[in-house]
Design a protein around this motif. Sequence first.
Motif, PDB file in Angstrom:
ATOM      1  N   ILE A 143      -2.098  -1.810   8.822  1.00  0.00           N
ATOM      2  CA  ILE A 143      -1.008  -0.909   8.464  1.00  0.00           C
ATOM      3  C   ILE A 143       0.103  -1.746   7.822  1.00  0.00           C
ATOM      4  O   ILE A 143       0.740  -2.571   8.483  1.00  0.00           O
ATOM      5  CB  ILE A 143      -0.486  -0.152   9.689  1.00  0.00           C
ATOM      6  N   PHE A 144       0.315  -1.549   6.528  1.00  0.00           N
ATOM      7  CA  PHE A 144       1.195  -2.436   5.763  1.00  0.00           C
ATOM      8  C   PHE A 144       2.625  -2.438   6.306  1.00  0.00           C
ATOM      9  O   PHE A 144       3.244  -3.508   6.386  1.00  0.00           O
ATOM     10  CB  PHE A 144       1.194  -2.033   4.288  1.00  0.00           C
ATOM     11  N   ASP A 169       3.701  -9.001   5.772  1.00  0.00           N
ATOM     12  CA  ASP A 169       3.389 -10.361   5.330  1.00  0.00           C
ATOM     13  C   ASP A 169       1.879 -10.562   5.205  1.00  0.00           C
ATOM     14  O   ASP A 169       1.397 -11.134   4.214  1.00  0.00           O
ATOM     15  CB  ASP A 169       3.975 -11.386   6.302  1.00  0.00           C
ATOM     16  N   GLU A 170       1.132 -10.112   6.204  1.00  0.00           N
ATOM     17  CA  GLU A 170      -0.318 -10.247   6.156  1.00  0.00           C
ATOM     18  C   GLU A 170      -0.903  -9.375   5.054  1.00  0.00           C
ATOM     19  O   GLU A 170      -1.827  -9.793   4.341  1.00  0.00           O
ATOM     20  CB  GLU A 170      -0.925  -9.876   7.515  1.00  0.00           C
ATOM     21  N   GLY A 171      -0.360  -8.174   4.900  1.00  0.00           N
ATOM     22  CA  GLY A 171      -0.826  -7.300   3.831  1.00  0.00           C
ATOM     23  C   GLY A 171      -0.579  -7.902   2.460  1.00  0.00           C
ATOM     24  O   GLY A 171      -1.442  -7.848   1.571  1.00  0.00           O
ATOM     25  N   THR A 172       0.576  -8.509   2.282  1.00  0.00           N
ATOM     26  CA  THR A 172       0.913  -9.158   1.012  1.00  0.00           C
ATOM     27  C   THR A 172      -0.045 -10.314   0.737  1.00  0.00           C
ATOM     28  O   THR A 172      -0.538 -10.485  -0.384  1.00  0.00           O
ATOM     29  CB  THR A 172       2.363  -9.661   1.048  1.00  0.00           C
ATOM     30  N   ARG A 173      -0.315 -11.113   1.772  1.00  0.00           N
ATOM     31  CA  ARG A 173      -1.245 -12.241   1.607  1.00  0.00           C
ATOM     32  C   ARG A 173      -2.627 -11.757   1.186  1.00  0.00           C
ATOM     33  O   ARG A 173      -3.250 -12.321   0.260  1.00  0.00           O
ATOM     34  CB  ARG A 173      -1.351 -13.028   2.921  1.00  0.00           C
ATOM     35  N   LEU A 174      -3.119 -10.712   1.835  1.00  0.00           N
ATOM     36  CA  LEU A 174      -4.451 -10.197   1.519  1.00  0.00           C
ATOM     37  C   LEU A 174      -4.526  -9.682   0.090  1.00  0.00           C
ATOM     38  O   LEU A 174      -5.504  -9.927  -0.618  1.00  0.00           O
ATOM     39  CB  LEU A 174      -4.819  -9.082   2.500  1.00  0.00           C
ATOM     40  N   LEU A 175      -3.494  -8.983  -0.343  1.00  0.00           N
ATOM     41  CA  LEU A 175      -3.491  -8.451  -1.707  1.00  0.00           C
ATOM     42  C   LEU A 175      -3.394  -9.569  -2.744  1.00  0.00           C
ATOM     43  O   LEU A 175      -4.041  -9.512  -3.799  1.00  0.00           O
ATOM     44  CB  LEU A 175      -2.343  -7.463  -1.881  1.00  0.00           C
ATOM     45  N   ALA A 199       1.228   4.179  -3.011  1.00  0.00           N
ATOM     46  CA  ALA A 199       0.928   3.045  -2.127  1.00  0.00           C
ATOM     47  C   ALA A 199       2.251   2.439  -1.660  1.00  0.00           C
ATOM     48  O   ALA A 199       2.623   1.320  -2.022  1.00  0.00           O
ATOM     49  CB  ALA A 199       0.080   2.013  -2.845  1.00  0.00           C
ATOM     50  N   LYS A 200       2.965   3.176  -0.862  1.00  0.00           N
ATOM     51  CA  LYS A 200       4.332   2.854  -0.458  1.00  0.00           C
ATOM     52  C   LYS A 200       4.453   1.419   0.053  1.00  0.00           C
ATOM     53  O   LYS A 200       3.739   1.019   0.974  1.00  0.00           O
ATOM     54  CB  LYS A 200       4.773   3.834   0.628  1.00  0.00           C
ATOM     55  N   GLY A 201       5.356   0.661  -0.578  1.00  0.00           N
ATOM     56  CA  GLY A 201       5.586  -0.718  -0.185  1.00  0.00           C
ATOM     57  C   GLY A 201       4.707  -1.721  -0.892  1.00  0.00           C
ATOM     58  O   GLY A 201       4.976  -2.928  -0.861  1.00  0.00           O
ATOM     59  N   MET A 202       3.641  -1.242  -1.526  1.00  0.00           N
ATOM     60  CA  MET A 202       2.688  -2.147  -2.182  1.00  0.00           C
ATOM     61  C   MET A 202       2.665  -1.962  -3.696  1.00  0.00           C
ATOM     62  O   MET A 202       1.800  -2.508  -4.380  1.00  0.00           O
ATOM     63  CB  MET A 202       1.281  -1.922  -1.622  1.00  0.00           C
ATOM     64  N   GLU A 203       3.603  -1.191  -4.231  1.00  0.00           N
ATOM     65  CA  GLU A 203       3.569  -0.840  -5.650  1.00  0.00           C
ATOM     66  C   GLU A 203       3.497  -2.061  -6.559  1.00  0.00           C
ATOM     67  O   GLU A 203       2.591  -2.180  -7.401  1.00  0.00           O
ATOM     68  CB  GLU A 203       4.790   0.011  -6.021  1.00  0.00           C
TER      69      GLU A 203
END
Length: 338
Positions: A69-70, A75-81, A98-102
Motif C-alpha cells: 500500500i503506497f 519509500d519502499e513503493g518508490t524504490r520498487l518503481l 495512481a494517487k501519489g505515484m503519478e
Amino acid sequence: MDIESIANLLNRPQKITIVTHTGPDGDAIGASMGLYHFLIGLRHSVKVIVPTAHAAYLQFLPHNEEILIFENEPDEGTRLLKDAGVIFALDFNTASRAKGMESLLTQSNAVKIMIDHHLLPDLKVDFALWDIKASSTAELVYRFIEMLGQKKRINHHIANCLYTGICSDTGRFKYNLSANAYRITAFLLEKGADVVKINDALFDNFSEDRLRLLGFCITEKLRIFPEYSTAVIWLSKEDLKRFNYKTGDLEGIVNYPLSIADVKFSAMLKETNEEVRLSFRSKGDFAVNEFAAKHYNGGGHKNAAGGNSGLSLSDTLKQFAELLPAYETELAPTIFAV
C-alpha cells in the motif's frame, strides 16, 4: 512494441511492478493478483502496488500479503518503481488515478504496459491492451495471457483472481457483459475457480455496522425523483463515523435503488475531508459516464461511473437535483421488454 516483443521481454527474468488505481475495487485487485500469479509462474520478481488500501473483503485472494500500500510505505513503493524494468498499469489509464505515484509512473524509463477498459486513455505506454467493450480488466488480463500463448499456465490461483475481477465489475454478471466474458468464466471454472467461496467473500462477508449502514441509507437517506426515474443517497462524514465506516462498506449500495421498478438512474454522494465523491449507476440506455464527465470531472462505463465535487455535500445534492430536468427525456419511464 507489439505482443511478440512483449513475449520476448517476458522470456527473460524481469523486475516487474503491477500498479492499479486508488481505492482499488474487486476488478483492480483481482486483475492485478491474477497477473501477479501468472508472472510469478514465469519466475519474474513481481510486486503489486496499490495507492490506497483495498477493502477487507477483498483480502481473501492468495498472496494478498504481497500487496504494498503506497500511502503506508511510500519509500519502499518508490524504490520498487524506480528499480522496475517493466511496469504494468491495470484498470486505469490516466496517471492521476495512481494517487501519489503519478510522477514515478510518467518519468520511469521502464517498459510500460497498460491493460484497461475505461474511456479516453492518456497514459503514455509502450504497449496497451485497451478495450472499452470488455467486461473488466480481469477479462483483458486473461486475453493478455492468451495472446502470449500461455493459457495453459492458468492455474486455480489465477482462475480465482480473474473470476473475482469479472464477477465484481459485472455486478454478479448483470452488466458490461458479452458472450466472450461467459466463455472466459467457464474456462476459469474449469481451471478451479471456487465460485461459491468467492461469491461468499465478495457479497456475504460484511460487518454488522455495514448492514446497519445499508439500512440507514435506505430508510433515512434515500430520495426518489419519480418524474426523472432517479434515486440518490447522500452520506455525511458524521453519518459514516456513526457506523464506524471502513473502506469497502459502501460497495454496491448505490445499486440498491435500481431494484425499484421505476428507477433507472441511481447516485450516491459521500462526503470526505477533501471533496464529495459521487458514484453513479444506471440500467438501460442512460449513460452515466457521460453524465459524470460533463458535470463531475469523472468517467467510467455506460452503466457505472463516478466523479467528484468541490462543493459542500448539501450544495452538491442541490446541484444534482437541479441537473435532472435537462435529462427528462432520457430518464422518462420506459416499459421493460426483452
